[in-house]
Design a protein around this motif. Structure first.
Motif, PDB file in Angstrom:
ATOM      1  N   THR A  42     -12.387  -9.192  -5.120  1.00 53.25           N
ATOM      2  CA  THR A  42     -12.201  -8.519  -3.842  1.00 53.25           C
ATOM      3  C   THR A  42     -13.177  -9.017  -2.778  1.00 53.25           C
ATOM      4  O   THR A  42     -14.216  -9.591  -3.108  1.00 53.25           O
ATOM      5  N   THR A  54      -9.270  -8.625  -1.441  1.00 53.42           N
ATOM      6  CA  THR A  54      -8.106  -9.476  -1.641  1.00 53.42           C
ATOM      7  C   THR A  54      -6.834  -8.681  -1.407  1.00 53.42           C
ATOM      8  O   THR A  54      -6.869  -7.487  -1.094  1.00 53.42           O
ATOM      9  N   TYR A  55      -5.717  -9.342  -1.581  1.00 53.11           N
ATOM     10  CA  TYR A  55      -4.396  -8.749  -1.397  1.00 53.11           C
ATOM     11  C   TYR A  55      -4.257  -7.515  -2.286  1.00 53.11           C
ATOM     12  O   TYR A  55      -4.452  -7.586  -3.501  1.00 53.11           O
ATOM     13  N   CYS A  67      -6.013 -14.929  -5.607  1.00 50.80           N
ATOM     14  CA  CYS A  67      -5.209 -15.286  -4.441  1.00 50.80           C
ATOM     15  C   CYS A  67      -5.715 -16.630  -3.912  1.00 50.80           C
ATOM     16  O   CYS A  67      -6.898 -16.768  -3.589  1.00 50.80           O
ATOM     17  N   ASN A  97      -7.394 -17.150  -0.539  1.00 52.36           N
ATOM     18  CA  ASN A  97      -7.536 -15.699  -0.592  1.00 52.36           C
ATOM     19  C   ASN A  97      -7.109 -15.047   0.722  1.00 52.36           C
ATOM     20  O   ASN A  97      -7.362 -15.558   1.808  1.00 52.36           O
ATOM     21  N   ASN A  98      -6.459 -13.923   0.581  1.00 51.14           N
ATOM     22  CA  ASN A  98      -6.074 -13.079   1.709  1.00 51.14           C
ATOM     23  C   ASN A  98      -6.924 -11.806   1.634  1.00 51.14           C
ATOM     24  O   ASN A  98      -6.894 -11.140   0.599  1.00 51.14           O
TER      25      ASN A  98
END
Length: 419
Positions: free
Chosen positions: A151, A153-154, A202, A205-206
């Protein structure tokens, strides 16, 4: 990279099949299921039903009376070039000719197109009604003991795991204060895994736009192999990155490590309303994943559009060239504006979106999001990522004219009295 046969991992050998899954098999331990709950935030006085994924121009239009087409949406990370023309033609043809029939149940044409585009065997590809459906099915694939996410994250990794009855362990890895000055992260925390754990990454990463090195992913895959687990790498935005070949996890899968890759076609090909995702996995894992999905889960229009889009190699090249250039432009404009007192400072990113930090102590992310919405500009309030608080906004990379409209709105806000 030529087509290779991917060795089967040990899911079937260990009895980790769809039939063997029961919710009571999961050890929930002492993990707190509330530590990563994003559902309690108000993003503009409308109900997301617990899903915080962007500005929702339709809801804003319903509240304001302004047509949704008048809003400029920087909150959704979709290709601003739109759908390839060939995909539009294929979708129209399918709508006219195939709507009276059930979809072809194996999605042969779609899987063959993906196999040719990605140089992998078609038997290892599974089609889903968006990447989200594939995430859900993966979490129901076996008697997993827990899910591990890095984290911020999505949020759908944690949500999908909890829907399957899994405890979720969050490991801090992508907080902006601790990221490198470049957009490449060379290592991730190495967790002590329970047997049969899912690890989600991800890539990029988002919401940070950070790429993870293949070496770091290989470390996680080897740990998963030792514990009869599975590394799930979400490459939904990787197609936007010139670094795709160097950072994809497909070579790890080819080497026999327990890796499952998920790719979204709706983002890179500009068709999120059609919902289409694909996974690439070892043969036995792909069979089990397919068995976990409902029949005819992808509609014929989406399948036809995806099949046509996957052939468009020049479209991908053009997308990467333009969006890389437009991202550099947006970073320069925001950085220059921030130095002059404007509100947002961008962080290093390799993706088609930027995480930006609010530089003024007088503005919070919900305040700025609401103020920009009144300017008919929608951005992603990142307070739904608990680690980020109310100091961050995510922006999609859009065309230069759209960027100028965003910058003009930000300039107008900086000269107004503080809220």
């Amino acid at each position: 990279m030529g087509k290779k046969n991917i060795p089967e991992n040990n899911l079937a050998a260990e009895g980790l099949t769809v039939e063997g899954f029961t919710p009571t098999d999961h050890d929930h331990g002492s993990h707190d299921h509330g530590n990563y709950d994003h559902g309690n935030y108000d993003h503009g006085n409308y109900d997301h039903s617990g899903h915080d994924h962007g500005g929702n121009p339709f809801a804003h239009a319903a509240l304001s009376g302004v047509p949704y087409t008048s809003y400029l949406d920087f909150s959704a990370n979709i290709n601003p070039l739109g759908m390839p023309k060939s995909a539009i033609r294929a979708a129209r043809k399918a709508l006219a000719e195939l709507s009276g029939h059930y979809p072809e149940p194996t999605y042969h044409e779609l899987r063959q197109a993906a196999a040719a585009a990605w140089e992998v065997p078609a038997e290892n590809i599974v089609a889903g009604n968006g990447a989200g459906e594939l995430l859900d099915a993966t979490c129901r694939l076996a008697a997993w003991q827990e899910a591990v996410v890095f984290t911020p994250t999505y949020s759908e990794y944690a949500r999908a795991a909890r829907r399957a009855g899994l405890p979720v362990r969050c490991l801090p890895a992508f907080h902006p204060d601790h990221l490198p000055s470049s957009s490449l992260l060379k290592e991730l925390p190495t967790p002590e895994l329970k047997p049969r754990s899912l690890i989600f990454v991800c890539q990029p990463n988002n919401p940070t736009g950070t790429l993870v090195s293949r070496e770091a992913l290989a470390v996680l895959a080897r740990i998963a192999a030792q514990k009869e687990g599975l590394l799930v790498v979400d490459e939904s935005f990787l197609a936007f990155c010139p670094e795709e070949a160097a950072c994809s996890s497909l070579p790890l899968l080819f080497s026999g490590l327990p890796v499952l890759v998920i790719r979204s076609l709706t983002k890179i090909y500009g068709m999120p309303g059609l919902r289409l995702g694909l996974s690439i996995a070892a043969p036995e894992t792909a069979k089990a994943l397919q068995a976990a999905l409902p029949p005819w889960n992808v509609n014929s229009v989406a399948a036809a559009a995806g099949s046509a889009a996957l052939v468009e190699r020049e479209f991908l090249t053009l997308t990467r060239e333009r969006l890389t250039r437009w991202r550099v432009r947006l970073v320069k404009k925001l950085t220059s504006a921030a130095a002059g007192g404007t509100l947002l400072q961008p962080l290093p990113a390799a993706a088609n979106f930027l995480l930006t930090k609010i530089t003024s102590e007088h503005w919070s992310s919900p305040q700025l999001t609401a103020a920009l919405a009144k300017e008919l500009v929608l951005v992603r309030d990142c307070r739904s990522f608990p680690e980020l608080g109310e100091r961050y906004i995510r922006l999609a990379v859009r065309r230069p004219a759209d960027q100028d409209r965003l910058l003009a709105a930000l300039t107008r806000l900086t000269v107004r009295p503080e809220p």
